[in-house]
Motif scaffolding. Sequence first.
Motif, short mmCIF file in Angstrom:
data_model
loop_
_atom_site.label_atom_id
_atom_site.label_comp_id
_atom_site.label_asym_id
_atom_site.label_seq_id
_atom_site.Cartn_x
_atom_site.Cartn_y
_atom_site.Cartn_z
N ALA A 243 0.99 -1.34 -0.01
CA ALA A 243 0.58 -0.05 0.07
C ALA A 243 0.50 1.28 0.23
O ALA A 243 0.42 2.29 -0.66
CB ALA A 243 -1.09 -0.43 0.87
N LEU A 244 2.35 1.28 0.75
CA LEU A 244 2.24 2.26 0.61
C LEU A 244 3.93 2.68 -0.51
O LEU A 244 3.95 4.21 -1.06
CB LEU A 244 3.77 1.96 2.29
N PHE A 245 4.14 1.23 -1.14
CA PHE A 245 4.31 1.76 -2.50
C PHE A 245 3.47 2.34 -3.68
O PHE A 245 3.75 3.07 -4.41
CB PHE A 245 4.98 0.34 -3.40
N LEU A 246 2.39 1.69 -3.11
CA LEU A 246 1.19 2.36 -4.71
C LEU A 246 1.18 3.93 -4.22
O LEU A 246 0.85 4.59 -5.51
CB LEU A 246 0.28 1.97 -4.12
N MET A 247 0.91 3.84 -2.79
CA MET A 247 0.33 5.74 -2.41
C MET A 247 2.30 6.78 -3.00
O MET A 247 1.24 7.69 -3.24
CB MET A 247 -0.01 5.70 -1.07
N PHE A 248 3.01 5.96 -2.50
CA PHE A 248 4.53 7.39 -3.07
C PHE A 248 4.08 6.72 -4.56
O PHE A 248 5.41 7.42 -4.90
CB PHE A 248 4.93 6.47 -1.84
N SER A 249 3.98 6.41 -5.19
CA SER A 249 4.33 6.02 -6.59
C SER A 249 3.91 7.12 -7.86
O SER A 249 2.45 7.66 -7.13
CB SER A 249 3.36 4.87 -7.41
N ASN A 250 4.53 7.38 -8.41
CA ASN A 250 4.12 8.74 -9.52
C ASN A 250 5.18 8.35 -10.54
O ASN A 250 6.54 7.91 -10.62
CB ASN A 250 4.21 10.34 -9.01
N GLN A 251 4.95 9.72 -11.64
CA GLN A 251 5.88 9.37 -12.81
C GLN A 251 7.42 9.72 -13.03
O GLN A 251 7.61 9.75 -13.50
CB GLN A 251 4.99 10.38 -14.05
N LYS A 252 7.23 10.43 -11.49
CA LYS A 252 8.92 11.16 -11.16
C LYS A 252 9.58 10.21 -10.72
O LYS A 252 10.89 10.46 -10.31
CB LYS A 252 9.06 12.48 -10.38
N ARG A 253 9.35 9.02 -9.97
CA ARG A 253 10.23 7.75 -9.34
C ARG A 253 10.44 6.80 -9.95
O ARG A 253 11.00 7.70 -11.37
CB ARG A 253 9.55 7.07 -8.93
N SER A 254 12.09 7.55 -9.77
CA SER A 254 13.45 6.83 -10.66
C SER A 254 13.06 4.50 -10.26
O SER A 254 12.07 4.55 -10.44
CB SER A 254 14.45 6.56 -8.99
N ALA A 255 13.51 5.03 -11.90
CA ALA A 255 12.86 3.37 -12.66
C ALA A 255 13.44 2.11 -10.88
O ALA A 255 13.29 1.29 -11.13
CB ALA A 255 13.93 3.35 -13.76
N TYR A 256 14.48 2.59 -10.42
CA TYR A 256 14.75 1.80 -8.58
C TYR A 256 14.07 0.95 -8.28
O TYR A 256 13.59 0.56 -7.50
CB TYR A 256 16.34 2.30 -8.86
N THR A 258 10.10 0.94 -8.39
CA THR A 258 9.35 -0.28 -9.42
C THR A 258 10.65 -1.39 -9.15
O THR A 258 9.96 -2.31 -9.00
CB THR A 258 9.14 0.11 -10.49
N THR A 259 11.28 -1.49 -11.00
CA THR A 259 12.40 -2.58 -11.08
C THR A 259 12.88 -3.48 -10.25
O THR A 259 13.42 -4.36 -9.64
CB THR A 259 13.45 -2.36 -12.03
N PHE A 260 13.66 -2.77 -8.76
CA PHE A 260 14.51 -3.05 -7.37
C PHE A 260 13.18 -2.98 -6.07
O PHE A 260 13.09 -4.32 -5.20
CB PHE A 260 15.65 -2.35 -6.69
N TRP A 261 12.78 -2.34 -5.79
CA TRP A 261 12.09 -2.47 -4.34
C TRP A 261 10.63 -2.67 -4.97
O TRP A 261 10.39 -3.58 -3.44
CB TRP A 261 12.07 -0.49 -3.59
N VAL A 262 9.72 -2.95 -5.57
CA VAL A 262 8.34 -3.02 -6.15
C VAL A 262 8.27 -4.78 -5.85
O VAL A 262 7.45 -5.25 -5.55
CB VAL A 262 7.74 -2.39 -6.43
N GLU A 263 9.14 -5.18 -6.95
CA GLU A 263 9.52 -6.33 -7.70
C GLU A 263 10.30 -7.15 -6.24
O GLU A 263 10.87 -8.46 -5.96
CB GLU A 263 10.19 -5.93 -8.33
N ALA A 264 11.24 -6.97 -5.15
CA ALA A 264 10.88 -6.97 -4.13
C ALA A 264 10.51 -7.36 -2.92
O ALA A 264 10.62 -8.26 -1.63
CB ALA A 264 12.82 -6.51 -3.06
N VAL A 265 9.16 -7.23 -3.31
CA VAL A 265 8.40 -7.27 -2.05
C VAL A 265 8.27 -8.50 -1.91
O VAL A 265 7.58 -9.23 -0.81
CB VAL A 265 6.67 -6.52 -3.02
N PRO A 266 8.13 -9.78 -3.51
CA PRO A 266 7.68 -11.38 -2.94
C PRO A 266 8.70 -11.57 -1.83
O PRO A 266 8.86 -12.59 -1.20
CB PRO A 266 7.86 -11.85 -4.46
N VAL A 267 10.02 -11.30 -2.50
CA VAL A 267 11.75 -11.74 -1.30
C VAL A 267 11.48 -11.49 -0.01
O VAL A 267 11.10 -12.60 1.13
CB VAL A 267 13.06 -11.49 -2.14
N PHE A 268 10.65 -10.13 -0.19
CA PHE A 268 10.43 -9.64 1.68
C PHE A 268 8.96 -10.72 2.13
O PHE A 268 9.34 -10.94 3.27
CB PHE A 268 10.03 -8.36 1.51
#
Length: 275
Positions: A243-256, A258-268
């Motif tokens: 939910a936090l990742f979703l709420m802080f998502s915007n078009q100006k976020r670094s590619a990392y 999503t490609t690193f932190w968001v995709e790390a959620v299953p590992v977490f």
Amino acid sequence: MKVIKQLLDFYINSSIHVALAVYALSWITLKKFNINYDENILYFNFYATITGYNFVKYFGIAKWHHRSLAKWLKIIQVFSLLCFVLMCYYASTLQLKTLLVIAGFGVITFLYAIPFLPKNWYLDTQQNLRDISGLKVYVIALVWSGVTVALPLINNEVLIHADAVLTLLQNFTLVIILMLPFEIRDLRYDSLKLATIPQKIGVKHTKSLGLILLLIFYLIEFFKDETQTNYLIVQLVVCVVLALFLMFSNQKRSAYFTTFWVEAVPVFWLLLMIL
């Protein structure tokens, strides 16, 4: 720092990170159904994810620019070939019925990248599944949920019963949620013909939809015949993080982001379950 960044970029661009996410969700399925660690299916899913993702991402580039490929892309090609060989090895250890299901997902992955239907079905000149308006996120969610739930269960002789179907639905919902920050980030670059969720309903409503899907994802656990209190607690923590990742998502976020932190959620999620 430059070397560290290069290694991180290779780790992400070669699809190792996303493969770990698939590996983690597959292991979570085994743990939820009290199945012992199945090295063969978990390693197959890991190497198949790298092979499939790199095929989808780099097929067009390799096809048209083979002689002028950048050095990093050539390295990824060699790495992908090694992973393909390992994927084939682990595939040889799986049951026949598991391989039949894998073949179905393999066809979907192939059609996702390769032109195969009439041009008027597609957005532009690329005639593949990912270019059909509004379909991309659901194809990815279908393949991920099938690979991370159906394959581990089928390979371990577990009948696809009600709890298994609910877990499939959970993972399907989860992958859609995980895709939303990516679609928000890419809003500036995606063709309008793609008809992504943020394009159709806007960023604000996309985030609201994501929160609703998170609620559904969590509540599904209560409809299962067998669940554990500690799993419910862990899943709640995962929902809060998402939910936090979703709420802080915007078009100006670094590619990392999503490609690193968001995709790390299953590992977490897996680490929480193990701990």
